[in-house]
Design a protein around this motif. Sequence first.
Motif, PDB file in Angstrom:
ATOM      1  N   ARG A  12       0.939  -1.829   0.060  1.00 39.83           N
ATOM      2  CA  ARG A  12      -0.091   0.315   0.541  1.00 39.83           C
ATOM      3  C   ARG A  12       1.155   1.152   0.357  1.00 39.83           C
ATOM      4  O   ARG A  12       1.745   1.727   0.712  1.00 39.83           O
ATOM      5  CB  ARG A  12      -1.104   0.480   1.252  1.00 39.83           C
ATOM      6  N   GLN A  14       0.430   5.101  -0.680  1.00 39.27           N
ATOM      7  CA  GLN A  14      -0.676   6.762  -1.143  1.00 39.27           C
ATOM      8  C   GLN A  14      -2.093   6.127  -0.957  1.00 39.27           C
ATOM      9  O   GLN A  14      -2.602   6.638  -1.740  1.00 39.27           O
ATOM     10  CB  GLN A  14      -0.439   7.521  -2.040  1.00 39.27           C
ATOM     11  N   TYR A  15      -3.227   5.045  -0.115  1.00 38.94           N
ATOM     12  CA  TYR A  15      -4.126   5.323  -0.347  1.00 38.94           C
ATOM     13  C   TYR A  15      -4.348   3.904  -1.180  1.00 38.94           C
ATOM     14  O   TYR A  15      -5.658   3.626  -1.125  1.00 38.94           O
ATOM     15  CB  TYR A  15      -4.651   5.985  -0.460  1.00 38.94           C
ATOM     16  N   THR A  16      -3.684   3.368  -1.816  1.00 39.21           N
ATOM     17  CA  THR A  16      -4.108   2.727  -3.070  1.00 39.21           C
ATOM     18  C   THR A  16      -2.771   1.471  -2.555  1.00 39.21           C
ATOM     19  O   THR A  16      -1.992   1.726  -2.320  1.00 39.21           O
ATOM     20  CB  THR A  16      -3.945   3.119  -4.056  1.00 39.21           C
TER      21      THR A  16
END
Length: 84
Positions: A12, A14-16
């Motif tokens: 993971r 930065q949120y992805t």
Amino acid sequence: MSNAMMVIYPYREQYTWVFDDERVGLVREPFVQGVPQMIEALVAEIPNADGGFRLLFSANPFPGYQAEMVWFKTEYGGNTKFIK
């Protein structure tokens, strides 16, 4: 080869979910089009998966597989799949 296994190590960022592939010069390559949500479902029970995990995959089912992506339809120039 019909039974060729491939491996990547998603993590993971930065949120992805992203992955690196040194062979082709990819660094922090993001997954798109619903794949991050598929990964979330696959790692729901894996502690600390955000830090990275090994993902084995193949075009064909193999012994011990945990999930199967099934082709559903062609849409917008790509393919729609779901996890079975």
